[in-house]
Design a protein around this motif. Structure first.
Motif, PDB file in Angstrom:
ATOM      1  N   PHE A 194       0.817  -1.218   0.000  1.00  0.00           N
ATOM      2  CA  PHE A 194       0.000   0.000   0.000  1.00  0.00           C
ATOM      3  C   PHE A 194       0.850   1.267   0.000  1.00  0.00           C
ATOM      4  CE2 PHE A 194      -3.199  -3.043   1.479  1.00  0.00           C
ATOM      5  CZ  PHE A 194      -4.291  -2.651   0.720  1.00  0.00           C
ATOM      6  N   HIS A 195       1.995   1.232   0.696  1.00  0.00           N
ATOM      7  CA  HIS A 195       2.856   2.410   0.722  1.00  0.00           C
ATOM      8  C   HIS A 195       3.429   2.713  -0.658  1.00  0.00           C
ATOM      9  CE1 HIS A 195       2.726   3.560   4.842  1.00  0.00           C
ATOM     10  NE2 HIS A 195       3.220   2.427   5.307  1.00  0.00           N
ATOM     11  N   ALA A 196       3.935   1.680  -1.333  1.00  0.00           N
ATOM     12  CA  ALA A 196       4.586   1.859  -2.634  1.00  0.00           C
ATOM     13  C   ALA A 196       3.587   1.836  -3.789  1.00  0.00           C
ATOM     14  CB  ALA A 196       5.635   0.768  -2.845  1.00  0.00           C
ATOM     15  N   ARG A 197       2.297   1.637  -3.468  1.00  0.00           N
ATOM     16  CA  ARG A 197       1.223   1.573  -4.466  1.00  0.00           C
ATOM     17  C   ARG A 197       1.475   0.454  -5.461  1.00  0.00           C
ATOM     18  NH1 ARG A 197      -0.911   7.668  -5.635  1.00  0.00           N
ATOM     19  NH2 ARG A 197      -2.679   6.378  -6.285  1.00  0.00           N
ATOM     20  N   VAL A 198       2.014  -0.658  -4.956  1.00  0.00           N
ATOM     21  CA  VAL A 198       2.253  -1.848  -5.776  1.00  0.00           C
ATOM     22  C   VAL A 198       1.026  -2.758  -5.686  1.00  0.00           C
ATOM     23  CG1 VAL A 198       3.655  -3.937  -6.019  1.00  0.00           C
ATOM     24  CG2 VAL A 198       4.752  -1.744  -5.497  1.00  0.00           C
ATOM     25  N   GLY A 199       0.573  -3.262  -6.825  1.00  0.00           N
ATOM     26  CA  GLY A 199      -0.580  -4.153  -6.861  1.00  0.00           C
ATOM     27  C   GLY A 199      -1.907  -3.416  -6.831  1.00  0.00           C
ATOM     28  N   LEU A 221      -6.585   6.138  -2.632  1.00  0.00           N
ATOM     29  CA  LEU A 221      -6.426   6.100  -1.174  1.00  0.00           C
ATOM     30  C   LEU A 221      -5.512   7.222  -0.704  1.00  0.00           C
ATOM     31  CD1 LEU A 221      -5.901   2.275  -0.478  1.00  0.00           C
ATOM     32  CD2 LEU A 221      -8.000   3.605  -0.241  1.00  0.00           C
ATOM     33  N   ASN A 222      -5.894   7.886   0.364  1.00  0.00           N
ATOM     34  CA  ASN A 222      -5.016   8.916   0.919  1.00  0.00           C
ATOM     35  C   ASN A 222      -3.945   8.273   1.795  1.00  0.00           C
ATOM     36  OD1 ASN A 222      -6.167   8.392   3.493  1.00  0.00           O
ATOM     37  ND2 ASN A 222      -7.789   9.882   3.134  1.00  0.00           N
ATOM     38  N   ARG A 223      -2.997   9.098   2.227  1.00  0.00           N
ATOM     39  CA  ARG A 223      -1.858   8.574   2.982  1.00  0.00           C
ATOM     40  C   ARG A 223      -2.302   7.908   4.289  1.00  0.00           C
ATOM     41  NH1 ARG A 223       3.348  12.283   3.988  1.00  0.00           N
ATOM     42  NH2 ARG A 223       3.437  11.946   1.730  1.00  0.00           N
TER      43      ARG A 223
END
Length: 436
Positions: free
Chosen positions: A253-258, A313-315
């Motif tokens: 989720f942090h790296a916006r992977v997947g 999604l926000n941070r």
């Protein structure tokens, strides 16, 4: 205090409850035959959602932590079930070592441990509490929120056994303690501590029930099989009791992977739900719950109604979704059909939670949240519990009453909870390393 349904009970659910009442002898016979093939977990709790048009489990916990929220009038049910459960695992057991979570500052959780000890002692066991917490290096007296004492003792490993040393504490002599079985009320989210590795004592539940290996998706895959069989027995649509689900892995989720993969699966799920809603004439907006595939305590969960919400999604939400209990990073998620809850108590949204020991329903309560909606997760900070809501056990329907009368609604809850319990038993059987 019985919650009421804010949706008109004129849809499939009344028909479903009526069908369950009519088929009660067949249902109970079916359960008895199933338990001959599958061993019931020692204990479990099941979160249910009642949408008025659908009644389904959304989570099954094999390390339940809310025994303090049960109706005390049902204590005899818990005691009898505990006696059966212990006899199956260790027929000669006189002593039971209980290992709780390390929540020494959560006084409400401590109250759960006190109540669990009370049930087991009333079942004829000598019970002591040994802690895995590094903070507990000597005998420690803690207090619950309502002032009850709980004595925690440091665990001692002696070859392949876990024991407690003899000690005198506050003028009381505690002899050395070596038990036949060890009851875990710790879900092992962070893995298996060395102290619990390769023990010759019976561990209940078994280690492979812990969240370090267990997956929600495996549970609901087993539930699919259970409901297919049960629905055939009642000649009903399995969907009325079963939320759709899918999984996505390789998520960061942090790296916006997947992110695109997850959004596509959310979109496909929403379309699948919408088709069912159209079939039954349901006018509510479909939604899905995205949750960590391994996890508990309501962490790593979000409710979404469109694929774009996943991409935008926000941070704060990314942070919330990326880590669960014990700091474990989330890389696998389950996409689960969202089930509305239209039950409420004093205008607060509520959902039933059913507790079981062995294959017996021992009670339940309502999880209530004043600031959450009918399409949101209620297992969140600010939740409250109404322990007296289940005024009668979930096992005693009123066959002469209306299908939506409280005893009959509660019987339906007990049936669906036991379906989830059966699925959990199958799940543990399939994942047992000894069967590999």
């Amino acid at each position: 205090m019985v919650p009421h349904l804010t949706t008109a009970l004129s849809g499939p659910l009344v028909s479903l409850e009526k069908r369950m009442l009519e088929a009660m002898p067949d249902i109970e016979h079916w359960f008895r035959s199933q338990w001959q093939e599958v061993a019931a977990p020692f204990y479990a709790s099941v979160d249910l959602r009642n949408a008025g048009f659908k009644l389904a489990p959304v989570d099954t916990n094999l390390f339940p932590g809310g025994f303090n929220n049960l109706n005390p009038d049902f204590l005899s049910l818990a005691v009898q079930a505990a006696q059966v459960a212990v006899e199956k695992i260790c027929p000669d057991a006189r002593r039971l070592l209980l290992i709780p979570e390390n929540h020494t500052r959560n006084t409400y959780y401590l109250r759960n441990v006190v109540e669990l000890c009370h049930i087991l002692k009333a079942a004829g066991m000598e019970v002591r509490v040994g802690s895995l917490s590094p903070e507990i290096t000597e005998v420690t007296r803690l207090e619950t929120h309502d002032g009850l004492p709980l004595i925690l003792e440091p665990l001692v490993r002696d070859k392949n056994r876990l024991k407690l040393n003899a000690v005198t504490f506050e003028g009381v002599d505690y002899p050395a303690f070596d038990s036949c079985a060890i009851l875990l009320n710790n879900d092992l989210s962070g893995g298996v501590p060395d102290l619990l590795q390769n023990l010759e004592q019976n561990l209940i539940p078994p280690l492979h029930a812990g969240w370090f290996v267990r997956r929600k998706s495996q549970h609901f895959a087993a539930y699919d099989k259970v409901v297919a069989s049960f629905a055939a027995l009642l000649d009903i649509d399995p969907w009325l009791l079963n939320p759709y689900f899918d999984t996505a892995s390789g998520i960061d989720f942090h790296a916006r992977v997947g992110e695109d993969q997850l959004a596509d699966k959310v979109d496909a799920m929403l379309k699948k739900i919408a088709a069912k809603y159209a079939e039954y004439g349901i006018e509510h907006a479909p939604f899905v719950i995205v949750k960590a595939d391994a996890g508990t305590y309501g962490m790593g969960i979000m409710s979404v109604k469109s694929a774009d919400e996943v991409r935008d999604l926000n941070r704060k939400t990314r942070n919330k979704m990326s880590v669960i209990k014990e700091g474990v990073e989330v890389s696998e998620v389950m996409i689960q059909e969202g089930v509305y809850t239209f039950e409420n108590i004093n205008d607060a949204v509520a959902e039933p939670v059913v507790y079981m020991m062995d294959h017996f329903v021992i009670g339940g309560f309502y999880r209530v949240h004043t600031s959450r909606g009918v399409d949101e997760n209620l297992n969140a900070p600010g939740m409250q519990f109404v322990p007296l809501a289940f005024e009668k056990p979930c096992t005693l329907p009123d066959c002469a009453g209306e299908p939506d009368a409280p005893p009959n609604r509660f019987y339906a809850y007990g049936v669906v909870a036991r379906l989830a319990l059966l699925a959990a038993g199958m799940e543990l059987q399939e994942n047992d390393p000894l069967n590999a």
